[in-house]
Design a protein around this motif. Structure first.
Motif, PDB file in Angstrom:
ATOM      1  N   THR A 123      37.248   9.856  23.979  1.00  0.00           N
ATOM      2  CA  THR A 123      36.426   9.920  25.118  1.00  0.00           C
ATOM      3  C   THR A 123      36.678  11.153  25.957  1.00  0.00           C
ATOM      4  N   GLY A 124      37.572  11.856  25.535  1.00  0.00           N
ATOM      5  CA  GLY A 124      37.860  13.003  26.403  1.00  0.00           C
ATOM      6  C   GLY A 124      38.133  12.511  27.970  1.00  0.00           C
ATOM      7  N   SER A 125      38.460  11.661  28.011  1.00  0.00           N
ATOM      8  CA  SER A 125      38.884  11.258  29.544  1.00  0.00           C
ATOM      9  C   SER A 125      40.298  10.872  29.798  1.00  0.00           C
ATOM     10  N   ILE A 126      40.952  10.860  30.958  1.00  0.00           N
ATOM     11  CA  ILE A 126      42.210  10.998  31.226  1.00  0.00           C
ATOM     12  C   ILE A 126      42.543   9.282  31.504  1.00  0.00           C
ATOM     13  N   VAL A 127      43.649   8.770  30.689  1.00  0.00           N
ATOM     14  CA  VAL A 127      44.192   7.404  30.963  1.00  0.00           C
ATOM     15  C   VAL A 127      45.467   7.506  31.324  1.00  0.00           C
ATOM     16  N   GLY A 128      45.903   6.193  31.591  1.00  0.00           N
ATOM     17  CA  GLY A 128      47.339   5.955  31.924  1.00  0.00           C
ATOM     18  C   GLY A 128      48.308   6.039  31.058  1.00  0.00           C
ATOM     19  N   LEU A 129      49.393   6.248  31.493  1.00  0.00           N
ATOM     20  CA  LEU A 129      50.571   6.374  30.500  1.00  0.00           C
ATOM     21  C   LEU A 129      51.955   5.442  31.300  1.00  0.00           C
ATOM     22  N   VAL A 130      52.597   4.865  30.194  1.00  0.00           N
ATOM     23  CA  VAL A 130      53.824   4.304  30.670  1.00  0.00           C
ATOM     24  C   VAL A 130      54.957   5.195  30.490  1.00  0.00           C
ATOM     25  N   ILE A 131      55.909   5.255  31.556  1.00  0.00           N
ATOM     26  CA  ILE A 131      56.867   6.338  31.407  1.00  0.00           C
ATOM     27  C   ILE A 131      58.231   5.393  31.686  1.00  0.00           C
ATOM     28  N   SER A 132      58.869   5.709  30.460  1.00  0.00           N
ATOM     29  CA  SER A 132      60.479   5.108  30.366  1.00  0.00           C
ATOM     30  C   SER A 132      61.429   6.050  30.423  1.00  0.00           C
ATOM     31  N   THR A 133      62.675   5.557  30.449  1.00  0.00           N
ATOM     32  CA  THR A 133      63.721   6.688  30.495  1.00  0.00           C
ATOM     33  C   THR A 133      64.790   6.399  29.766  1.00  0.00           C
ATOM     34  N   ASP A 134      65.345   7.339  28.883  1.00  0.00           N
ATOM     35  CA  ASP A 134      66.315   7.366  27.804  1.00  0.00           C
ATOM     36  C   ASP A 134      67.578   7.086  28.312  1.00  0.00           C
ATOM     37  N   PRO A 135      68.129   5.827  27.928  1.00  0.00           N
ATOM     38  CA  PRO A 135      69.272   5.328  28.593  1.00  0.00           C
ATOM     39  C   PRO A 135      70.601   6.367  28.476  1.00  0.00           C
ATOM     40  N   VAL A 136      70.554   7.255  27.211  1.00  0.00           N
ATOM     41  CA  VAL A 136      71.838   8.269  27.085  1.00  0.00           C
ATOM     42  C   VAL A 136      71.420   9.469  27.743  1.00  0.00           C
ATOM     43  N   THR A 137      70.294  10.040  27.594  1.00  0.00           N
ATOM     44  CA  THR A 137      70.105  11.509  28.020  1.00  0.00           C
ATOM     45  C   THR A 137      69.518  11.289  29.633  1.00  0.00           C
ATOM     46  N   GLY A 138      69.045  10.249  29.881  1.00  0.00           N
ATOM     47  CA  GLY A 138      68.083  10.161  31.061  1.00  0.00           C
ATOM     48  C   GLY A 138      66.807  10.837  30.976  1.00  0.00           C
ATOM     49  N   ALA A 139      66.485  11.351  30.064  1.00  0.00           N
ATOM     50  CA  ALA A 139      64.927  11.893  29.736  1.00  0.00           C
ATOM     51  C   ALA A 139      63.964  10.799  30.252  1.00  0.00           C
ATOM     52  N   ARG A 140      62.717  11.577  30.651  1.00  0.00           N
ATOM     53  CA  ARG A 140      61.484  10.466  30.822  1.00  0.00           C
ATOM     54  C   ARG A 140      60.891  10.639  29.576  1.00  0.00           C
ATOM     55  N   ILE A 141      60.423   9.594  28.957  1.00  0.00           N
ATOM     56  CA  ILE A 141      59.619   9.125  27.625  1.00  0.00           C
ATOM     57  C   ILE A 141      58.335   8.793  28.125  1.00  0.00           C
ATOM     58  N   PRO A 142      57.361   9.498  27.950  1.00  0.00           N
ATOM     59  CA  PRO A 142      55.947   8.989  28.129  1.00  0.00           C
ATOM     60  C   PRO A 142      55.339   7.952  27.059  1.00  0.00           C
ATOM     61  N   ALA A 143      54.629   7.120  27.066  1.00  0.00           N
ATOM     62  CA  ALA A 143      53.988   6.155  26.138  1.00  0.00           C
ATOM     63  C   ALA A 143      52.577   5.714  26.602  1.00  0.00           C
ATOM     64  N   ALA A 144      51.876   5.845  25.477  1.00  0.00           N
ATOM     65  CA  ALA A 144      50.504   5.503  25.795  1.00  0.00           C
ATOM     66  C   ALA A 144      50.003   3.889  25.483  1.00  0.00           C
ATOM     67  N   THR A 145      49.182   3.403  26.333  1.00  0.00           N
ATOM     68  CA  THR A 145      48.815   2.038  26.307  1.00  0.00           C
ATOM     69  C   THR A 145      47.625   2.011  25.283  1.00  0.00           C
ATOM     70  N   THR A 146      47.202   3.059  25.006  1.00  0.00           N
ATOM     71  CA  THR A 146      45.683   2.893  24.027  1.00  0.00           C
ATOM     72  C   THR A 146      46.180   4.027  22.925  1.00  0.00           C
ATOM     73  N   PRO A 147      46.005   3.393  21.470  1.00  0.00           N
ATOM     74  CA  PRO A 147      46.032   4.045  20.327  1.00  0.00           C
ATOM     75  C   PRO A 147      45.436   5.521  20.512  1.00  0.00           C
ATOM     76  N   GLY A 148      45.839   6.510  19.854  1.00  0.00           N
ATOM     77  CA  GLY A 148      45.410   7.843  19.807  1.00  0.00           C
ATOM     78  C   GLY A 148      45.363   8.684  21.121  1.00  0.00           C
ATOM     79  N   VAL A 149      45.879   8.088  22.187  1.00  0.00           N
ATOM     80  CA  VAL A 149      45.974   8.998  23.468  1.00  0.00           C
ATOM     81  C   VAL A 149      47.344   9.886  23.424  1.00  0.00           C
ATOM     82  N   ILE A 150      46.889  10.994  24.022  1.00  0.00           N
ATOM     83  CA  ILE A 150      47.935  12.109  23.738  1.00  0.00           C
ATOM     84  C   ILE A 150      48.607  12.416  25.280  1.00  0.00           C
TER      85      ILE A 150
END
Length: 752
Positions: A123-150
């Motif tokens: 769609t060429g649009s901006i959509v929301g992401l779900v951000i989680s935290t790696d329990p070991v490194t503490g790094a942030r991990i993004p996850a899309a709620t819609t398939p194919g979202v980058i």
């Protein structure tokens, strides 16, 4: 009218529809890629970033936005909102990836993506992401709620906790570049770089010496240990050092200043002392430094408080006032109170002269209050002091010609000395002489005045024992006395007491011995005692000398150990021991020997003894005779004539004195083989029991008095002063018991 209103409403409806359609199209229609431009980093500006600290979480914030959030512009912007033409401008978000491309971050810190953009390529649009935290490194991990979202990175941040030891300054380069999958039109955008610096401070703040002042010191006086106070810094503190301390002072490894400033240190006061110390910071020691003044003042000026010796009208007089502290040389002044004939030497402090006529006053005894002032010569801290001394001048110096001086003042290495010997009685026209040793630098004139300056190092041979003789110039009568002159080391410290007398290696049974006991150091006069001495020998004081003397008794042992102890007159008392081994040679022949070498003192009117006369190598019966005994004392014996003793009671009226009158006694022995031997002894008779108690020897020979004891088997009972009387009582009981059985003959006291 109605038609016009209807046409207006239709026109308004068309306008609203067009506007809504345009807004919906902008909101939901697929956005076309924007023409890419080169990246630029807009936050933070290149340069120095906020300071970090070891072992502390790095969270610098500038208001609500972290100061270390990295933001870029340009690149391939994504349309976030078209806005409303003429009302709301369109908004964009700028995908950018981040990396440190040169240099390095401090250990424990990292560059992390803080936020992402969810991009739907369909769609060429901006959509929301779900951000989680790696329990070991503490790094942030993004996850899309819609398939194919980058998930495209947008902002980065420096975060973490610098590890211990990471302290230092770090320079590094951060680059912003096009993330993979970001859409753009035209040429690919060029990345942007910026250089930054982060300083990491140690976990502990640098050490700081907070001591504001040093305690004052005094010349030649021990400086109370002074500890400096330090705040902060990583413990332990190391490498304390101090530059500029006075000679004689130092700083210990744990930061304590101590020592004794050398004499004259006050002349350079104050001393500017630079003190430094290092901490144990893991990334490199840090130094705290401060410069503090140390004030050194001279010691307090004082006059050594010695009682003035009594003076006698018409006789020479000498006394030395001794100043201490301050700064030499001193100036002495007699402010008031001097009797006529006396004056004080301004340089040496010696008060001397011949006491004038009538200085004893009408009563024959005059008391003077002599006021003496001493001033020192310190250029920065001058001091002066006045002291009042009592001086008694007497006219009563007639009577029996005698020596009045019993002790000499102490001397000190390198210092002036003065002492006046005093004689009384006779014609009062005297001449003095000295034989023996005086410390180098001292001499005595014919008036009995000892004076001079003691040589440095003279204390090494202290005490100096000399015989002082005074002669009555009209009668020719002479009186002598042996006196020790003690020399102290600098600082008025006595040298270590040590025994120095000869140590014989061999003795022969039944032979007489007279071995001088000698010592050096401490404060004379000395007192010797025998801890372990061979039978027949005793430690005796005679005419001012100490001797190990007597006749060695037969012994079965081939050798014996001699242990002696000498004590001085200081307070507290010092003592030293002397120990050596003697080889014992058998006597040639068997001549009888009188082993007794000393007698306890007697007191007029008090019971005396029995004191055994110990004998060795005798055969059969023994006959003893004695000459020189005072009235009331005589020899007694047992029925078998094998044991003899001296006993009785000195009668009133005999020659005696408080100081003790000496009676030379000669005892002659003849045994059954007509073998003969003699022994000379001295008996001191006191007129006052209190004087006798302080003069009795510590070792009292008392023989075994019971009938049937083999000849030569006498024993020695050693008693101290307080139990001597009870010891005598016990022996009287034993003697009485033997007498009651008829085996002991008691002496009969003769009375006039």
């Amino acid at each position: 009218m109605t038609m016009r209103l209807t046409r207006s409403l239709k026109k308004l409806s068309v306008i609203l529809y067009v506007a809504c359609a345009a807004f919906a199209s902008a909101l939901f229609a697929q956005a076309a890629p924007v023409i890419a431009t080169d990246y630029s980093i807009v936050h933070p500006l290149p340069g120095r970033l906020p300071t970090a600290k070891e072992n502390s979480v790095y969270t610098p914030y500038d208001g609500a936005t972290p100061e270390t959030r990295f933001e870029a512009r340009g690149g391939a912007p994504l349309l976030a909102s078209s806005g409303v033409p003429g009302v709301i401008p369109p908004t964009y978000r700028y995908p950018a990836n981040w990396a440190v491309v040169a240099g390095a971050l401090p250990d424990g810190l990292r560059l992390e993506i803080e936020s992402w953009i969810g991009y739907d390529p369909v769609t060429g649009s901006i959509v929301g992401l779900v951000i989680s935290t790696d329990p070991v490194t503490g790094a942030r991990i993004p996850a899309a709620t819609t398939p194919g979202v980058i998930a495209l990175p947008e902002f980065a941040i420096i975060e973490g906790t610098p590890i211990p030891g990471a302290a230092g300054v770090y320079t590094f380069t951060v680059e912003a570049f096009l993330p993979f999958g970001a859409p753009y039109a035209g040429d690919a955008p060029m990345p942007a770089q910026a250089e930054y610096t982060i300083e990491v401070e140690p976990e502990f703040d640098p050490p700081v010496i907070v001591t504001a002042a040093l305690a004052d010191a005094q010349d030649a006086e021990a400086y109370a240990p002074f500890t400096l106070e330090v705040h902060d810094g990583q413990l332990p503190l190391n490498n304390w050092r101090a530059d500029g301390l006075p000679p004689g002072m130092s700083m210990s490894a744990d930061g304590v200043i101590s020592g004794i400033p050398e004499v004259g240190s006050s002349l350079r006061s104050p001393w500017m002392v630079t003190i430094s110390v290092d901490d144990s910071n893991t990334s490199g020691a840090r130094t705290a430094t401060t410069t503090l003044p140390l004030v050194v003042s001279p010691t307090f000026l004082r006059i050594e408080a010695e009682t003035l010796t009594a003076g006698y009208e018409g006789l020479p007089y000498a006394h030395r006032f001794e100043a201490r502290g301050g700064y030499e040389p001193y100036t002495y002044t007699a402010v008031s109170g001097l009797p006529s004939g006396l004056s004080i030497d301004a340089n040496t402090g010696v008060l001397s002269g011949v006491l004038g006529a009538d200085t004893a006053g009408r009563s024959g005894t005059q008391h003077y209050r002599v006021v003496v002032e001493v001033a020192d010569s310190h250029p920065a801290f001058p001091q002066s002091i006045r002291e009042t001394f009592a001086l008694v001048v007497s006219r009563e110096h007639g009577g029996t010609f005698r020596m009045a001086t019993a002790t000499l003042p102490l001397a000190t290495d390198g210092e002036a000395y003065a002492a006046q010997l005093v004689a009384l009685g006779g014609s009062q026209r005297y001449s003095w002489a000295v034989t023996g040793d005086l410390p180098a630098g001292l001499s005595m004139d014919r008036s009995g005045r000892i004076f001079g300056t003691v040589d440095a190092g003279a204390s090494a041979q202290s005490p100096y024992v000399a015989s002082f003789t005074v002669t009555d110039l009209e009668s020719g009568q002479r009186v002598s006395v042996r006196l020790p002159l003690n020399v102290l080391m600098e600082g008025d410290i006595a040298a270590e007491l040590r025994a120095t007398g000869e140590t014989p290696t061999q003795m022969e049974e039944s032979a007489e011995y007279r071995i001088p006991l000698a010592a050096k150091g401490g404060i004379a006069p000395y007192h010797w005692r025998g801890i372990s001495v061979p039978a027949g020998l005793n430690v005796i004081a005679e005419n001012g000398e100490w001797l190990l003397m007597g006749t060695l008794a037969p012994t079965p042992a081939p050798s014996v150990t001699v242990q002696l102890e000498v004590s001085d007159s200081a307070s507290p008392v010092a003592s030293a021991r002397q120990s050596y081994t003697l080889s014992i040679a058998s006597a040639e022949g068997s001549q009888p020997v009188i082993l007794t070498t000393s007698l306890p003192a007697a007191v007029v009117g008090e019971s005396y003894g029995p004191v055994s006369i110990d004998i060795a190598n005798s055969t059969g019966t023994i006959e003893l005779t004695a000459t020189g005994l005072p009235e009331g004392l005589s020899l007694g014996h047992n029925a078998a004539l094998t044991h003899w003793y001296l006993a009785g009671q000195v009668e009133h009226g005999v020659d005696a004195s408080i100081a003790g009158t000496r009676y030379p006694i000669r005892i002659t022995l003849v045994d059954s083989n007509a073998a003969t031997t003699e022994r000379s002894l001295t008996l001191v008779v006191f007129s006052d029991p209190s004087a006798a108690s302080s003069s009795l020897p510590n070792t009292v020979p008392i023989a075994s008095l019971l009938a049937g004891t083999p000849a030569g088997g006498c024993s020695l009972l050693r008693a101290n002063d307080q139990d001597q009387k009870s010891g005598f009582t016990l022996w009287w009981l034993l003697v009485a018991a033997a007498a009651a059985s008829g085996g002991l003959q008691l002496p009969k006291n003769k009375r006039k």
